[in-house]
Design an enzyme around this catalytic site. Sequence first.
Site, mmCIF file in Angstrom:
data_model
loop_
_atom_site.group_PDB
_atom_site.id
_atom_site.type_symbol
_atom_site.label_atom_id
_atom_site.label_comp_id
_atom_site.label_asym_id
_atom_site.label_seq_id
_atom_site.Cartn_x
_atom_site.Cartn_y
_atom_site.Cartn_z
ATOM 1 N N SER A 57 2.935 0.316 7.510
ATOM 2 C CA SER A 57 1.824 -0.210 6.723
ATOM 3 C C SER A 57 1.659 0.438 5.344
ATOM 4 C CB SER A 57 0.548 -0.121 7.548
ATOM 5 O OG SER A 57 -0.449 -0.936 7.005
ATOM 6 N N ASP A 105 1.816 -10.131 14.127
ATOM 7 C CA ASP A 105 1.496 -9.758 12.741
ATOM 8 C C ASP A 105 2.001 -10.896 11.858
ATOM 9 O OD1 ASP A 105 1.079 -8.692 10.250
ATOM 10 O OD2 ASP A 105 2.306 -6.910 10.564
ATOM 11 N N HIS A 110 0.021 -5.928 14.079
ATOM 12 C CA HIS A 110 0.447 -5.121 12.935
ATOM 13 C C HIS A 110 0.833 -3.701 13.356
ATOM 14 C CE1 HIS A 110 0.792 -3.886 8.811
ATOM 15 N NE2 HIS A 110 -0.132 -2.960 8.978
#
Length: 141
Positions: free
Chosen positions: A41, A92, A119
Amino acid sequence: VPGYGDSPPAEMVASAQGRVAFLDRVLQQLGMQRPVLVSPSMSGRFALPFLLARGDQLAGFVPIAPVGTKDYTAEQYQQVQTPTLILYGDRDTRLGPQALQSLRYLPRHRVAVVSDAGHACYLDKPEDFHQALLGFLRQLK
């Protein structure tokens, strides 16, 4: 990382060059030589410029739906020779496919999609995530 989460803003990481220098210092302080950089991320803001500038110092790269992939061109990615495992969860639907669209230009990449994971696929399905990660690590020289 500085400037993210609950940490205060940090001038040293305001630019891509500053983030590369910061990550380089961290790796040096830890005494790491040719590490595998795992980047989930938001850490993509640090890992991607490092990969493009100093990818030859890495044994491997594992982006997990990182942010910032659109900041670089296909030509920039094509210059990187670092073995890469692109990982994301199939639930995701935003960052995972977006990252793949850019990172697919890395010449030495593989893709692993973690089923029934979002995610944070490493939290949703840790066994499947680790199986993919360890399989990639075993294939590195």
